[in-house]
Design a protein around this motif. Structure first.
Motif, PDB file in Angstrom:
ATOM      1  N   ILE A   1       3.601  -2.412  11.550  1.00  0.00           N
ATOM      2  CA  ILE A   1       2.372  -3.064  11.098  1.00  0.00           C
ATOM      3  C   ILE A   1       1.470  -2.018  10.450  1.00  0.00           C
ATOM      4  O   ILE A   1       1.136  -1.014  11.067  1.00  0.00           O
ATOM      5  CB  ILE A   1       1.641  -3.735  12.273  1.00  0.00           C
ATOM      6  N   LEU A   2       1.083  -2.275   9.200  1.00  0.00           N
ATOM      7  CA  LEU A   2       0.156  -1.407   8.465  1.00  0.00           C
ATOM      8  C   LEU A   2      -0.957  -2.290   7.936  1.00  0.00           C
ATOM      9  O   LEU A   2      -0.729  -3.090   7.021  1.00  0.00           O
ATOM     10  CB  LEU A   2       0.865  -0.693   7.313  1.00  0.00           C
ATOM     11  N   GLY A   3      -2.126  -2.190   8.545  1.00  0.00           N
ATOM     12  CA  GLY A   3      -3.247  -3.032   8.138  1.00  0.00           C
ATOM     13  C   GLY A   3      -2.922  -4.498   8.356  1.00  0.00           C
ATOM     14  O   GLY A   3      -2.605  -4.929   9.453  1.00  0.00           O
ATOM     15  N   GLU A   4      -2.959  -5.295   7.282  1.00  0.00           N
ATOM     16  CA  GLU A   4      -2.681  -6.729   7.357  1.00  0.00           C
ATOM     17  C   GLU A   4      -1.208  -7.058   7.083  1.00  0.00           C
ATOM     18  O   GLU A   4      -0.806  -8.207   7.142  1.00  0.00           O
ATOM     19  CB  GLU A   4      -3.548  -7.471   6.332  1.00  0.00           C
ATOM     20  N   THR A   5      -0.406  -6.038   6.788  1.00  0.00           N
ATOM     21  CA  THR A   5       0.997  -6.241   6.424  1.00  0.00           C
ATOM     22  C   THR A   5       1.911  -5.952   7.615  1.00  0.00           C
ATOM     23  O   THR A   5       1.791  -4.911   8.253  1.00  0.00           O
ATOM     24  CB  THR A   5       1.385  -5.327   5.253  1.00  0.00           C
TER      25      THR A   5
ATOM     26  N   LEU B   1       8.384   2.880   5.435  1.00  0.00           N
ATOM     27  CA  LEU B   1       7.827   3.374   4.174  1.00  0.00           C
ATOM     28  C   LEU B   1       6.778   2.384   3.722  1.00  0.00           C
ATOM     29  O   LEU B   1       7.058   1.195   3.581  1.00  0.00           O
ATOM     30  CB  LEU B   1       8.924   3.502   3.117  1.00  0.00           C
ATOM     31  N   SER B   2       5.560   2.865   3.500  1.00  0.00           N
ATOM     32  CA  SER B   2       4.481   1.978   3.067  1.00  0.00           C
ATOM     33  C   SER B   2       4.102   2.284   1.626  1.00  0.00           C
ATOM     34  O   SER B   2       3.843   3.423   1.265  1.00  0.00           O
ATOM     35  CB  SER B   2       3.273   2.127   3.990  1.00  0.00           C
ATOM     36  N   LEU B   3       4.117   1.226   0.806  1.00  0.00           N
ATOM     37  CA  LEU B   3       3.794   1.342  -0.612  1.00  0.00           C
ATOM     38  C   LEU B   3       2.685   0.356  -0.961  1.00  0.00           C
ATOM     39  O   LEU B   3       2.636  -0.755  -0.422  1.00  0.00           O
ATOM     40  CB  LEU B   3       5.025   1.039  -1.470  1.00  0.00           C
ATOM     41  N   ARG B   4       1.804   0.743  -1.879  1.00  0.00           N
ATOM     42  CA  ARG B   4       0.778  -0.180  -2.366  1.00  0.00           C
ATOM     43  C   ARG B   4       1.451  -1.245  -3.219  1.00  0.00           C
ATOM     44  O   ARG B   4       2.337  -0.949  -4.026  1.00  0.00           O
ATOM     45  CB  ARG B   4      -0.262   0.574  -3.200  1.00  0.00           C
ATOM     46  N   ALA B   5       1.008  -2.486  -3.084  1.00  0.00           N
ATOM     47  CA  ALA B   5       1.614  -3.593  -3.824  1.00  0.00           C
ATOM     48  C   ALA B   5       1.332  -3.505  -5.320  1.00  0.00           C
ATOM     49  O   ALA B   5       2.173  -3.866  -6.138  1.00  0.00           O
ATOM     50  CB  ALA B   5       1.113  -4.924  -3.283  1.00  0.00           C
ATOM     51  N   ALA B   6       0.168  -3.014  -5.700  1.00  0.00           N
ATOM     52  CA  ALA B   6      -0.236  -3.005  -7.107  1.00  0.00           C
ATOM     53  C   ALA B   6       0.627  -2.081  -7.963  1.00  0.00           C
ATOM     54  O   ALA B   6       1.075  -2.458  -9.041  1.00  0.00           O
ATOM     55  CB  ALA B   6      -1.701  -2.606  -7.223  1.00  0.00           C
ATOM     56  N   ASP B   7       0.862  -0.850  -7.465  1.00  0.00           N
ATOM     57  CA  ASP B   7       1.563   0.125  -8.300  1.00  0.00           C
ATOM     58  C   ASP B   7       2.759   0.789  -7.615  1.00  0.00           C
ATOM     59  O   ASP B   7       3.367   1.696  -8.165  1.00  0.00           O
ATOM     60  CB  ASP B   7       0.589   1.198  -8.781  1.00  0.00           C
TER      61      ASP B   7
ATOM     62  N   LYS C   1       1.492   3.999  18.131  1.00  0.00           N
ATOM     63  CA  LYS C   1       0.670   4.184  16.936  1.00  0.00           C
ATOM     64  C   LYS C   1       1.064   5.501  16.291  1.00  0.00           C
ATOM     65  O   LYS C   1       1.148   6.525  16.958  1.00  0.00           O
ATOM     66  CB  LYS C   1      -0.809   4.210  17.295  1.00  0.00           C
ATOM     67  N   ALA C   2       1.300   5.462  14.999  1.00  0.00           N
ATOM     68  CA  ALA C   2       1.694   6.655  14.243  1.00  0.00           C
ATOM     69  C   ALA C   2       0.848   6.737  12.978  1.00  0.00           C
ATOM     70  O   ALA C   2       0.139   5.791  12.627  1.00  0.00           O
ATOM     71  CB  ALA C   2       3.177   6.601  13.892  1.00  0.00           C
ATOM     72  N   GLN C   3       0.936   7.844  12.313  1.00  0.00           N
ATOM     73  CA  GLN C   3       0.220   8.079  11.056  1.00  0.00           C
ATOM     74  C   GLN C   3       1.265   8.338   9.975  1.00  0.00           C
ATOM     75  O   GLN C   3       2.181   9.132  10.176  1.00  0.00           O
ATOM     76  CB  GLN C   3      -0.702   9.292  11.220  1.00  0.00           C
ATOM     77  N   SER C   4       1.126   7.656   8.839  1.00  0.00           N
ATOM     78  CA  SER C   4       2.066   7.916   7.746  1.00  0.00           C
ATOM     79  C   SER C   4       1.738   9.275   7.126  1.00  0.00           C
ATOM     80  O   SER C   4       0.583   9.709   7.126  1.00  0.00           O
ATOM     81  CB  SER C   4       1.999   6.812   6.690  1.00  0.00           C
ATOM     82  N   ASP C   5       2.762   9.929   6.605  1.00  0.00           N
ATOM     83  CA  ASP C   5       2.537  11.215   5.955  1.00  0.00           C
ATOM     84  C   ASP C   5       2.063  10.990   4.518  1.00  0.00           C
ATOM     85  O   ASP C   5       1.810   9.868   4.107  1.00  0.00           O
ATOM     86  CB  ASP C   5       3.797  12.088   6.013  1.00  0.00           C
ATOM     87  N   GLU C   6       1.958  12.036   3.759  1.00  0.00           N
ATOM     88  CA  GLU C   6       1.460  11.925   2.381  1.00  0.00           C
ATOM     89  C   GLU C   6       2.382  11.113   1.478  1.00  0.00           C
ATOM     90  O   GLU C   6       1.963  10.638   0.424  1.00  0.00           O
ATOM     91  CB  GLU C   6       1.249  13.313   1.790  1.00  0.00           C
ATOM     92  N   PHE C   7       3.640  10.924   1.896  1.00  0.00           N
ATOM     93  CA  PHE C   7       4.602  10.158   1.107  1.00  0.00           C
ATOM     94  C   PHE C   7       4.707   8.706   1.584  1.00  0.00           C
ATOM     95  O   PHE C   7       5.569   7.960   1.130  1.00  0.00           O
ATOM     96  CB  PHE C   7       5.976  10.820   1.147  1.00  0.00           C
ATOM     97  N   GLY C   8       3.873   8.304   2.553  1.00  0.00           N
ATOM     98  CA  GLY C   8       3.859   6.938   3.048  1.00  0.00           C
ATOM     99  C   GLY C   8       4.879   6.636   4.117  1.00  0.00           C
ATOM    100  O   GLY C   8       5.120   5.481   4.433  1.00  0.00           O
ATOM    101  N   VAL C   9       5.488   7.666   4.713  1.00  0.00           N
ATOM    102  CA  VAL C   9       6.522   7.467   5.729  1.00  0.00           C
ATOM    103  C   VAL C   9       5.935   7.704   7.119  1.00  0.00           C
ATOM    104  O   VAL C   9       5.323   8.736   7.372  1.00  0.00           O
ATOM    105  CB  VAL C   9       7.717   8.419   5.504  1.00  0.00           C
TER     106      VAL C   9
END
Length: 82
Positions: free
Chosen positions: A64-68, A4-10, A35-43
């Motif tokens: 791994i998602l970007g730099e995280t 699950l990928s979430l933005r750190a800010a919000d 390599k996979a693609q997250s869905d609209e909910f970040g999963v």
């Protein structure tokens, strides 16, 4: 495996982002990369099946998602009936 990928800010989902899944065995060999693609909910998800002959011990599962990078250690051992 799922991540699950979430933005750190919000803490809102990071939808439609590339996620890289990796699995390292107990000797440090990379045994899986997807390599996979997250869905609209970040999963994002990937399936991994162990071979019949494997190195036993601690495995590292990494997303791994970007730099995280997030990782978890799991133990692979033979199943013994109780």
């Amino acid at each position: 495996m799922r991540a699950l990928s979430l933005r750190a800010a919000d803490l809102k989902p990071e939808g439609n982002q590339p996620i890289l899944f990796e699995v390292m065995d107990s000797k440090g060999n990379k045994v899986f990369k997807h390599k996979a693609q997250s869905d609209e909910f970040g999963v994002g998800s990937a399936s991994f099946q162990l071979a019949s002959e494997v190195n036993l011990g601690p495995y590292i599962v990494r997303a791994i998602l970007g730099e995280t990078t997030s990782e978890k250690q799991v133990t692979v051992d033979r199943y013994v009936l109780p």
